[in-house]
Every structure is written in C-alpha cells, then in structure tokens.
Motif scaffolding. Sequence first.
Motif, mmCIF file in Angstrom:
data_model
loop_
_atom_site.group_PDB
_atom_site.id
_atom_site.type_symbol
_atom_site.label_atom_id
_atom_site.label_comp_id
_atom_site.label_asym_id
_atom_site.label_seq_id
_atom_site.Cartn_x
_atom_site.Cartn_y
_atom_site.Cartn_z
ATOM 1 N N SER A 1 65.147 -17.886 24.442
ATOM 2 C CA SER A 1 66.092 -18.980 24.204
ATOM 3 C C SER A 1 65.636 -20.180 25.001
ATOM 4 O O SER A 1 65.308 -20.062 26.186
ATOM 5 N N ARG B 1 62.659 -15.592 18.171
ATOM 6 C CA ARG B 1 62.532 -14.139 18.368
ATOM 7 C C ARG B 1 61.162 -13.683 17.902
ATOM 8 O O ARG B 1 60.705 -14.051 16.816
ATOM 9 N N ASP C 1 63.817 -11.603 22.645
ATOM 10 C CA ASP C 1 64.624 -12.819 22.510
ATOM 11 C C ASP C 1 64.066 -13.873 23.448
ATOM 12 O O ASP C 1 63.894 -13.604 24.652
ATOM 13 N N HIS D 1 72.246 -6.510 24.135
ATOM 14 C CA HIS D 1 73.154 -6.940 23.076
ATOM 15 C C HIS D 1 74.373 -6.063 22.867
ATOM 16 O O HIS D 1 75.176 -6.342 21.971
ATOM 17 N N PHE E 1 67.502 -13.361 30.296
ATOM 18 C CA PHE E 1 68.600 -13.815 29.437
ATOM 19 C C PHE E 1 69.812 -12.917 29.728
ATOM 20 O O PHE E 1 69.805 -11.741 29.405
ATOM 21 N N TRP F 1 70.906 -13.431 13.318
ATOM 22 C CA TRP F 1 69.622 -13.810 13.905
ATOM 23 C C TRP F 1 68.684 -14.384 12.840
ATOM 24 O O TRP F 1 67.907 -15.295 13.120
ATOM 25 N N ASP G 1 68.511 -22.683 19.389
ATOM 26 C CA ASP G 1 67.659 -22.588 20.580
ATOM 27 C C ASP G 1 66.812 -21.323 20.606
ATOM 28 O O ASP G 1 65.963 -21.180 21.474
ATOM 29 N N LYS G 2 67.019 -20.393 19.679
ATOM 30 C CA LYS G 2 66.394 -19.075 19.786
ATOM 31 C C LYS G 2 65.073 -18.989 19.025
ATOM 32 O O LYS G 2 64.934 -19.552 17.940
ATOM 33 N N ARG H 1 64.757 -18.539 28.525
ATOM 34 C CA ARG H 1 65.502 -17.302 28.790
ATOM 35 C C ARG H 1 64.846 -16.195 27.975
ATOM 36 O O ARG H 1 64.516 -16.396 26.800
#
Length: 211
Positions: free
Chosen positions: A108, A78, A106, A55, A171, A67, A75-76, A134
């Motif tokens: 995705s 965590r 993460d 990141h 990712f 987040w 789409d995420k 991902r």
Amino acid sequence: MPPTIAALAADPSPLTRTVTARGIPFLVRALLPEDRAALTGFLTGLSATSRRYWHGDTDPADAAADWIDAIGRYDKLRLVAHCPDQLTETTAHPPDRPADLAGVIDLSFCLPDGYEITRYAGYGITLDPARTVRFGPCVADRWQGHGLAAALLPAAYAAARLLGCDRAVLFGGVQATNHRARRFYQRHGFTEAGTFTDEHGDGVDMLLDLP
Ligand SMILES: CC(C)(COP(=O)(O)OP(=O)(O)OC[C@H]1O[C@@H](n2cnc3c(N)ncnc32)[C@H](O)[C@@H]1OP(=O)(O)O)[C@@H](O)C(=O)NCCC(=O)NCCS
C-alpha cells in the motif's frame, strides 16, 4: 517521476519476474483482473491460523472481488506468486483454467491518519508518505517453510522502489503472537519500532530501510 499505480495496472510487465525458493521457480507478477477465482481459491485455502494473521475473517469471495476491483484505482498494489507448475503462464489466464497462487503480497502506497503514520509518530519516528510502503505477505500453507516469502522480498522491494519508496513498514503491524512472522521479519533486517494494542490484540510495528 515514478510510474503511477494506474500506469502499472495498464502495463504490469515491470513487476513480473521469476524467483526461486528451494530450487523451485515461481513466477511473480501483479494481480490481474482475471485472477478473481484464483484469489478466492487462495484465500479459501488458507488455514485458520494464516487467515487470523492476514486479513482475518473477511469472506474470500468478497475480498477477492474487492481487491480485483481496486486494481489500479487506489493505493494498493498486489503481487502474486504462481505455483511452479504454472510457470509457463505469463499474464492472461483463460477463465476455465485460473492461476493457482502460492503467495500474495499486499503493498500500500498511502499512510492514512490513525494507522501506521500515527503509531510511528508515537514512537518518535516520522514516516514520509511519499517514500514509505506498507507491506504484508502471505504464503499458502502448503508452501510455507520453503523460503518462498524470503524469495518474494526482492520482488516486493523492487516494486516499492519503482514507486519511489525506500522504507517498508508492516501493514497493520504483526500480531505479537505471530512468532513465525516476527522471526521472519527479524531475519530479513526489519527492526521493531514499537508496540500497540488494537481490535486484533497486541501488535508489533516493524520497519526496514530497503536494501
Ligand atoms: C510469515 C510468512 C509470510 C513466512 O513465509 P514463508 O514462505 O513460510 O517464509 P520462509 O520459508 O522464507 O521462512 C519461514 C521458515 O521457513 C524456513 N525456511 C526458509 N527457507 C527454507 C528452506 N529452503 N528449506 C527449509 N526451510 C526453510 C525458515 O528458516 C523459517 O523457519 P522458522 O519458521 O523456524 O523461522 C508465512 O508463514 C505466512 O504467510 N504466514 C501466514 C500469514 C502471515 O502471518 N503473514 C504475515 C502478516 S504480518
């Protein structure tokens, strides 16, 4: 039908489990709205090296707010790992005593054009957006080298499978200079699909058909 990300935000319990690294138990669960302070603290506490590889230069408070705002909406997904002294915490955290996080993963569940799906097509590999997750892990510096990321892999794979995926790709790939992460992925069965260069420098794409 797999659950949706929104459904898992409403009931994240299927994602909760305990994992053990070097004999130490860690609680793994979905990121929750009340984790904002904990996430800011996690990001703030990362070394420059860890930040560079995961990141980059995002502001910790802004990233944490984004987040949290994204939970259940896009789409995420965590996952977070609690430090062991907070194992008794399960889901909610009082605002005056936020969770202390040892790791974040993460996940995705979309493959936007121009990124992984396009790079992999260039390597001759067709990624199926419905079946490819991902994946990007980060462990707090003080917990690195304890086998925590390794212990988190089955939890990440289970979340991916729950959402109908059977293939994981890194990712954003892994930066070519991130030898530790590359070794880690190789040790856990990821194979190199190809290399690329972007604004972060040289990168390596790696994928795994989930065990
Ligand atoms: C890459 C990363 C996720 C690995 O996490 P980790 O929890 O340190 O991984 P592990 O502990 O499972 O394995 C890493 C090392 O610890 C060693 N290790 C694993 N279990 C161990 C144990 N029980 N006792 C001692 N060492 C152990 C491994 O042999 C490995 O050694 P190596 O670095 O010489 O290859 C972590 O280094 C990290 O977060 N880095 C910064 C962010 C990043 O690069 N993310 C990836 C972006 S693509």
